[in-house]
Motif scaffolding. Structure first.
Motif, short mmCIF file in Angstrom:
data_model
loop_
_atom_site.label_atom_id
_atom_site.label_comp_id
_atom_site.label_asym_id
_atom_site.label_seq_id
_atom_site.Cartn_x
_atom_site.Cartn_y
_atom_site.Cartn_z
N ASP A 44 1.02 -1.20 -0.07
CA ASP A 44 0.02 -0.05 0.03
C ASP A 44 0.79 1.17 -0.09
O ASP A 44 0.70 1.92 0.96
CB ASP A 44 -0.94 0.15 1.21
N THR A 46 2.05 5.13 -0.65
CA THR A 46 1.82 6.28 -0.80
C THR A 46 2.90 7.25 -1.24
O THR A 46 3.90 6.81 -1.17
CB THR A 46 1.10 6.84 0.67
N GLN A 104 6.59 6.80 7.02
CA GLN A 104 6.03 8.05 6.63
C GLN A 104 7.41 9.23 6.60
O GLN A 104 8.44 8.57 6.95
CB GLN A 104 5.38 8.66 7.75
N THR A 130 7.68 4.16 -3.24
CA THR A 130 6.56 5.15 -3.02
C THR A 130 5.96 5.41 -4.26
O THR A 130 6.40 5.32 -5.41
CB THR A 130 7.06 6.20 -2.17
N SER A 227 -0.69 -4.85 -2.95
CA SER A 227 -1.86 -4.32 -2.66
C SER A 227 -2.71 -5.34 -2.62
O SER A 227 -3.02 -5.79 -3.54
CB SER A 227 -2.18 -3.14 -3.10
N LEU A 291 -5.98 3.66 -3.69
CA LEU A 291 -4.67 3.79 -4.04
C LEU A 291 -4.47 4.82 -5.22
O LEU A 291 -5.13 4.71 -6.23
CB LEU A 291 -4.09 2.67 -4.18
N SER A 292 -3.57 5.84 -5.10
CA SER A 292 -3.24 6.72 -6.13
C SER A 292 -1.92 6.56 -6.63
O SER A 292 -0.96 6.48 -5.81
CB SER A 292 -3.63 8.35 -5.62
N TRP A 293 -1.83 6.58 -7.95
CA TRP A 293 -0.54 6.82 -8.59
C TRP A 293 -0.20 8.05 -9.44
O TRP A 293 -0.44 8.02 -10.65
CB TRP A 293 -0.51 5.55 -9.31
N HIS A 298 -6.02 6.11 -10.29
CA HIS A 298 -6.55 5.74 -9.04
C HIS A 298 -6.83 4.27 -9.00
O HIS A 298 -7.92 3.74 -9.98
CB HIS A 298 -7.70 6.75 -8.79
#
Length: 521
Positions: A44, A46, A104, A130, A227, A291-293, A298
């Protein structure tokens, strides 16, 4: 919420905070075996972070592990000379000694290397990355999508070839494990195991340990982030929502809700999921998410098991869902029946409504468990365990896509152990309806289909929206996504019974930006 459940959730959330636990807070012992025998994983991603995962195992025939401290490192290089972050996390017996570290503060669109250490033991090195920044439009995303990897039906050679394809992301669409005991007759099987049919938390933990012991699967997890979502065999064949084949939990099997919760907890323990998936408790695990790329894609990962209605006209006590003739089953067409549940339907509708704008993603990906497009069988029978068994729910999703037009929509699926490529029609029961989206339903990593190609060919002839249908080959899908084109290559094995099997490309299909519907390349 019970005190025990609240305590478990608090400790899981604490375990995900990588730098908050002092070293002296957890017992540490010298280990005389490799506790990292199940490998490492990440998931997952980000733009600023990713989940790192591992799960410690005790020595064979050894005493159960106490709580342990696991140290981790993230580096720019495989030699770990340029450390980016490091920290420690607890591995707790309540969570099967799994470790979920939520990183993070990382740079977007970057590859990293990671590893774990416990006592003198050091894990294999994993590679992760990422996602791009929200405003960026990357030149390419390469994804593997896969499902259904029954242990006995084949070796995991498909994963070796998937690693060679160097994906940025793996989407795993369900049936990571199978709950069955091995058949007594091993004729024609690649391998067998000695585990009983899974029904308890210990059983499911053992089943994941079996699958994760495979070095080819471990290598695929270590190659890039995954994912994941689930399907039925993570608990029980063809279960639906709160119900299994034993209905209310009577008979000789354990009460189904207890069995289901055990399967779900083991899924969390063994997947690179965030602690947020536990927000509603282990007995209501949050699996659907987006999830966004960057502005390229999306990805909406769905859960078609937890909230679905009981299959239409399925009898209590049956071991699996079958097919029905709609004229003989009034329940089949009931308008309120759902595959996703009302809350998830509303969530997906809201996510699709966010997209229409000048900054909309080029590709809206609906990744779920099974075949979305209809299969009109020549006999008139309809499957009840796929979207065909929930026509009102499919119609609501199609209407959502028409209310909120996406720049391009692609459905990905699995479950049926067959390769299907389809035009997704705005009116699924009208052969000449407008093409609304594209669909690629992938075959299985190993699991057999149970169909014959002659029957599948007959279905394809009866369904003009079906562009390809093959049931006889195992493998995975490879998607190369650019701002102007989506290319899916169907990768298939020469022989899934061979660990060294070669692979080839069965077919390649292209979807051009702004032109729904796959075209054979």
């Amino acid at each position: 919420m019970s005190l025990l459940r609240r305590a478990l959730l608090q400790r899981a959330a604490l375990a995900a905070l990588a730098t908050q636990v002092p070293r002296w807070a957890w017992s540490q012992e010298r280990l005389r075996h490799d506790p990292f025998a199940l490998g490492v994983a990440s998931g997952d991603p980000t733009p600023s972070g990713v989940v790192l995962w591992t799960r410690l195992v005790p020595a064979a025939h050894g005493a159960p592990l106490a709580p342990l401290t696991v140290h981790w490192e993230l580096a720019d290089d495989a030699g770990f000379r340029r450390i980016v972050q490091r920290g420690q996390a607890p591995a707790l017996p309540e969570w099967g000694h799994s470790v979920h570290v939520e990183l993070q503060g990382l740079a977007p669109s970057r590859w990293y290397h990671y590893r774990f250490q416990c006592g003198d033991a050091v894990s294999a090195t994993g590679r992760t990355r990422t996602a791009p920044a929200p405003q960026d439009l990357p030149a390419r995303l390469r994804m593997v999508f896969a499902s259904c990897q029954r242990w006995e039906h084949g070796h995991y050679a498909a994963w070796r070839h998937a690693v060679d394809d160097a994906p940025d992301l793996v989407l795993f669409l369900g049936d990571y494990i199978y709950e069955y005991a091995s058949p007594r007759d091993a004729t024609g099987l690649a391998r067998v195991h000695a585990l009983r049919a899974a029904s308890t938390l210990a059983d499911y933990r053992d089943r994941y340990a079996l699958h994760k012991s495979d070095p080819l699967l471990q290598a695929a997890h270590a190659a890039c982030p995954w994912s994941v979502t689930w399907d039925d065999h993570e608990v029980q064949n063809d279960y639906a929502g709160v119900r299994g084949r034993d209905g209310d939990g009577g008979g000789d099997t354990p009460a189904f809700p207890t069995m289901r919760q055990a399967g779900w907890q083991a899924f969390y323990e063994n997947m690179p999921l965030r602690a947020a998936s536990l927000a509603r408790g282990v007995d209501a695990l949050q699996v659907y998410r987006s999830l966004s790329w960057g502005r390229l894609a999306h990805i909406h990962l769905l859960d078609t098991r937890q909230f679905r209605d009981w299959q239409a006209c399925r009898k209590e006590g049956t071991s699996g869902a079958g097919g029905v003739r709609p004229a003989d089953c009034a329940t089949w067409s009931a308008p309120q029946r759902t595959l996703l549940g009302a809350a998830q339907e509303q969530w997906l509708d809201a996510r699709l409504a966010e997209n229409p704008s000048e900054n909309a993603p080029h590709w809206s990906v609906i990744a779920q468990q099974t075949l979305f497009s209809p299969r009109h069988y020549p006999s008139g029978v309809r499957s009840t365990d796929s979207w065909d068994g929930y026509p009102a729910a499919r119609e609501r999703l199609l209407q959502s896509l028409q209310r909120h037009p996406q720049r391009n929509t692609v459905f990905l699926g699995g479950d049926i152990h067959q390769n299907y490529v389809c035009n997704v029609l705005a009116e699924p029961d009208r052969a000449h309806a407008a093409v609304l989206a594209s669909e690629f339903c992938g075959t299985s990593i190993t699991s057999r289909s149970g169909a014959t190609q002659a029957k599948v060919d007959a279905i394809a002839r009866h369904n003009p929206h079906v562009l390809l249908a093959r049931c006889d080959l195992r493998g995975y899908g490879l998607a190369d996504v650019t701002p102007t084109r989506w290319t899916t290559t169907l990768r298939v094995l020469d022989d899934p019974l061979r660990i060294d099997s070669g692979a080839s490309s069965l077919a390649r299909f292209v979807v051009e930006d702004g032109h729904p519907g796959p075209q054979r390349a």
